[in-house]
Design a protein around this motif. Structure first.
Motif, PDB file in Angstrom:
ATOM      1  N   GLU A 174       0.834  -1.191   0.000  1.00  0.00           N
ATOM      2  CA  GLU A 174       0.000   0.000   0.000  1.00  0.00           C
ATOM      3  C   GLU A 174       0.872   1.244   0.000  1.00  0.00           C
ATOM      4  N   VAL A 175       0.482   2.210  -0.834  1.00  0.00           N
ATOM      5  CA  VAL A 175       1.111   3.531  -0.840  1.00  0.00           C
ATOM      6  C   VAL A 175       0.059   4.513  -0.368  1.00  0.00           C
ATOM      7  N   ARG A 176       0.392   5.251   0.701  1.00  0.00           N
ATOM      8  CA  ARG A 176      -0.563   6.193   1.281  1.00  0.00           C
ATOM      9  C   ARG A 176       0.075   7.572   1.437  1.00  0.00           C
ATOM     10  N   ASP A 177      -0.802   8.570   1.445  1.00  0.00           N
ATOM     11  CA  ASP A 177      -0.371   9.917   1.767  1.00  0.00           C
ATOM     12  C   ASP A 177      -0.086   9.982   3.269  1.00  0.00           C
ATOM     13  N   HIS A 178       1.037  10.554   3.640  1.00  0.00           N
ATOM     14  CA  HIS A 178       1.396  10.680   5.055  1.00  0.00           C
ATOM     15  C   HIS A 178       1.509  12.161   5.409  1.00  0.00           C
ATOM     16  N   PRO A 179       0.420  12.769   5.873  1.00  0.00           N
ATOM     17  CA  PRO A 179       0.467  14.191   6.194  1.00  0.00           C
ATOM     18  C   PRO A 179       1.283  14.519   7.427  1.00  0.00           C
ATOM     19  N   GLY A 180       1.560  13.553   8.268  1.00  0.00           N
ATOM     20  CA  GLY A 180       2.325  13.793   9.483  1.00  0.00           C
ATOM     21  C   GLY A 180       2.990  12.528   9.954  1.00  0.00           C
ATOM     22  N   PRO A 181       3.898  12.613  10.945  1.00  0.00           N
ATOM     23  CA  PRO A 181       4.640  11.429  11.384  1.00  0.00           C
ATOM     24  C   PRO A 181       3.776  10.355  12.013  1.00  0.00           C
ATOM     25  N   PHE A 182       2.598  10.715  12.532  1.00  0.00           N
ATOM     26  CA  PHE A 182       1.757   9.740  13.221  1.00  0.00           C
ATOM     27  C   PHE A 182       0.403   9.568  12.530  1.00  0.00           C
ATOM     28  N   ALA A 183       0.275  10.022  11.305  1.00  0.00           N
ATOM     29  CA  ALA A 183      -1.008   9.941  10.599  1.00  0.00           C
ATOM     30  C   ALA A 183      -0.808   9.288   9.238  1.00  0.00           C
ATOM     31  N   ALA A 184      -1.753   8.481   8.851  1.00  0.00           N
ATOM     32  CA  ALA A 184      -1.758   7.848   7.534  1.00  0.00           C
ATOM     33  C   ALA A 184      -2.964   8.354   6.770  1.00  0.00           C
ATOM     34  N   GLY A 185      -2.722   8.968   5.644  1.00  0.00           N
ATOM     35  CA  GLY A 185      -3.801   9.541   4.856  1.00  0.00           C
ATOM     36  C   GLY A 185      -4.423   8.533   3.917  1.00  0.00           C
ATOM     37  N   PRO A 186      -5.138   9.017   2.904  1.00  0.00           N
ATOM     38  CA  PRO A 186      -5.823   8.124   1.967  1.00  0.00           C
ATOM     39  C   PRO A 186      -4.849   7.274   1.163  1.00  0.00           C
ATOM     40  N   ARG A 187      -5.356   6.111   0.739  1.00  0.00           N
ATOM     41  CA  ARG A 187      -4.537   5.216  -0.073  1.00  0.00           C
ATOM     42  C   ARG A 187      -4.371   5.790  -1.471  1.00  0.00           C
ATOM     43  N   ILE A 188      -3.148   5.728  -1.992  1.00  0.00           N
ATOM     44  CA  ILE A 188      -2.841   6.232  -3.332  1.00  0.00           C
ATOM     45  C   ILE A 188      -2.919   5.091  -4.346  1.00  0.00           C
ATOM     46  N   TRP A 189      -2.248   3.990  -4.063  1.00  0.00           N
ATOM     47  CA  TRP A 189      -2.401   2.792  -4.885  1.00  0.00           C
ATOM     48  C   TRP A 189      -2.016   1.574  -4.052  1.00  0.00           C
ATOM     49  N   HIS A 190      -2.382   0.410  -4.550  1.00  0.00           N
ATOM     50  CA  HIS A 190      -2.103  -0.823  -3.835  1.00  0.00           C
ATOM     51  C   HIS A 190      -1.699  -1.914  -4.815  1.00  0.00           C
ATOM     52  N   ALA A 191      -1.100  -2.954  -4.273  1.00  0.00           N
ATOM     53  CA  ALA A 191      -0.862  -4.193  -5.015  1.00  0.00           C
ATOM     54  C   ALA A 191      -1.137  -5.344  -4.059  1.00  0.00           C
ATOM     55  N   TRP A 192      -1.673  -6.422  -4.603  1.00  0.00           N
ATOM     56  CA  TRP A 192      -1.994  -7.588  -3.789  1.00  0.00           C
ATOM     57  C   TRP A 192      -1.698  -8.854  -4.585  1.00  0.00           C
ATOM     58  N   PHE A 193      -0.990  -9.793  -3.933  1.00  0.00           N
ATOM     59  CA  PHE A 193      -0.654 -11.088  -4.528  1.00  0.00           C
ATOM     60  C   PHE A 193      -1.251 -12.177  -3.650  1.00  0.00           C
ATOM     61  N   ASP A 194      -2.028 -13.071  -4.241  1.00  0.00           N
ATOM     62  CA  ASP A 194      -2.603 -14.125  -3.416  1.00  0.00           C
ATOM     63  C   ASP A 194      -1.526 -15.127  -3.008  1.00  0.00           C
ATOM     64  N   GLY A 195      -1.913 -16.049  -2.124  1.00  0.00           N
ATOM     65  CA  GLY A 195      -0.932 -16.935  -1.518  1.00  0.00           C
ATOM     66  C   GLY A 195      -0.289 -17.932  -2.451  1.00  0.00           C
ATOM     67  N   ASN A 196      -0.803 -18.086  -3.661  1.00  0.00           N
ATOM     68  CA  ASN A 196      -0.214 -19.020  -4.618  1.00  0.00           C
ATOM     69  C   ASN A 196       0.691 -18.347  -5.645  1.00  0.00           C
ATOM     70  N   THR A 197       0.811 -17.042  -5.577  1.00  0.00           N
ATOM     71  CA  THR A 197       1.660 -16.335  -6.543  1.00  0.00           C
ATOM     72  C   THR A 197       3.111 -16.775  -6.372  1.00  0.00           C
ATOM     73  N   PRO A 198       3.794 -17.173  -7.446  1.00  0.00           N
ATOM     74  CA  PRO A 198       5.193 -17.591  -7.314  1.00  0.00           C
ATOM     75  C   PRO A 198       6.038 -16.511  -6.647  1.00  0.00           C
ATOM     76  N   GLU A 199       6.850 -16.931  -5.701  1.00  0.00           N
ATOM     77  CA  GLU A 199       7.590 -15.965  -4.881  1.00  0.00           C
ATOM     78  C   GLU A 199       8.563 -15.137  -5.708  1.00  0.00           C
ATOM     79  N   HIS A 200       9.125 -15.718  -6.767  1.00  0.00           N
ATOM     80  CA  HIS A 200      10.092 -14.936  -7.535  1.00  0.00           C
ATOM     81  C   HIS A 200       9.417 -13.777  -8.258  1.00  0.00           C
ATOM     82  N   LEU A 201       8.112 -13.891  -8.541  1.00  0.00           N
ATOM     83  CA  LEU A 201       7.400 -12.778  -9.163  1.00  0.00           C
ATOM     84  C   LEU A 201       7.142 -11.663  -8.148  1.00  0.00           C
ATOM     85  N   VAL A 202       6.765 -12.048  -6.936  1.00  0.00           N
ATOM     86  CA  VAL A 202       6.593 -11.058  -5.871  1.00  0.00           C
ATOM     87  C   VAL A 202       7.918 -10.343  -5.614  1.00  0.00           C
TER      88      VAL A 202
END
Length: 280
Positions: A174-202
């Motif tokens: 997950e890539v998120r906007d971080h407006p401050g050291p203790f705050a996480a803003g909205p998500r900018i983009w994400h990636a998700w690999f299911d548990g069967n995805t070959p590890e070398h691709l991840v």
């Protein structure tokens, strides 16, 4: 369907007049040119199967096992979807990526997909640690400065598919906007690999993500965040185009070598009522 001279010329025409800017960190560089992904797969022999008049692009591998879908009209946050159908000896798997994932980072994955798999794939976390990311010891890593998080999560197998291990690990980025050291803003983009995805691709995706080298963007290209840093690149527009052409030529050579090798006999696929392409 091989890449045509017209398609290559269109890429060159777009980039030849653009002054490239070094853009970092790369996870905030914005989507870039999707042809970094699609041209690479086409050079490896993947063919389009989608309606040429549609905004959606679907490419399928020569063996019809793998497919990549790009849907800019998606009703979800996932614009890119990569699928592998199960075979008699390998499980199917699924990965998805958000709208603003940089094409060059996704191309690191697709280039690894069309290349021969390494004999011993490396774990992704050491690559992040070497790049200066902060590892929390529980399978998660955070970029420095913060903004991008990579996490490995354990999943329990359901016991219905014999090739699945009891415990699998899916990967979440997950890539998120971080407006401050203790705050996480909205998500900018994400990636998700299911548990069967070959590890070398991840590993290929995460290693490209953690690379400290900047990505090249044009002056008015869309970036993912106002905090991105840009400065004139030492590369010329011609060098950017030449690098793209050289990469495609390397993929073509690699594909020819692989095709000359004897093919392994794969047992027929087993039917299963469970699909590995389930979305979150």
């Amino acid at each position: 369907m091989p890449l045509s001279e017209r398609q290559l010329a269109a890429f060159a025409d777009k980039h030849a007049w653009r002054i490239p800017f070094d853009t970092s960190p790369r996870h905030l560089a914005g989507p870039g040119d999707a042809r970094h992904v699609t041209h690479g797969l086409a050079a490896a022999g993947w063919s389009p199967t989608s309606d040429p008049l549609s905004a959606e692009i679907v490419l399928r591998s020569p063996d019809h096992r793998h497919s990549l879908q790009f849907d800019p009209q998606s009703a979800t946050s996932a614009w890119w979807r990569l699928r592998a159908e199960p075979t008699g000896i390998e499980p199917g798997w699924y990965a998805e990526f958000g709208e603003l994932v940089p094409a060059e980072i996704l191309a690191g994955l697709t280039d690894a997909l069309v290349a021969p798999a390494p004999a011993e794939p490396a774990d992704p976390l050491p690559a992040l640690e070497a790049a200066g990311w902060l590892i929390d010891g529980r399978g998660a890593a955070v970029s420095d400065p913060p903004g991008c998080r990579v996490e490995r999560r354990s999943e329990k197998g359901d016991g219905t598919v014999p090739w699945r291990e009891p415990d699998r690990a899916s990967w979440h980025i997950e890539v998120r906007d971080h407006p401050g050291p203790f705050a996480a803003g909205p998500r900018i983009w994400h990636a998700w690999f299911d548990g069967n995805t070959p590890e070398h691709l991840v590993t290929a995706f995460i290693t490209t993500l953690a690379d400290s080298a900047p990505l090249q963007r044009g002056m008015y290209d869309r970036t993912a965040h106002h905090g991105v840093v840009q400065k004139p690149s030492p590369l010329t527009p011609e060098q950017v185009v030449e690098a793209h052409a050289a990469r495609l030529a390397g993929i073509r050579r690699q594909t020819r070598v692989v095709r000359r090798q004897p093919e392994a006999v794969t047992p027929p696929a087993k039917e299963s009522t469970t699909r590995s392409t389930a979305r979150r």
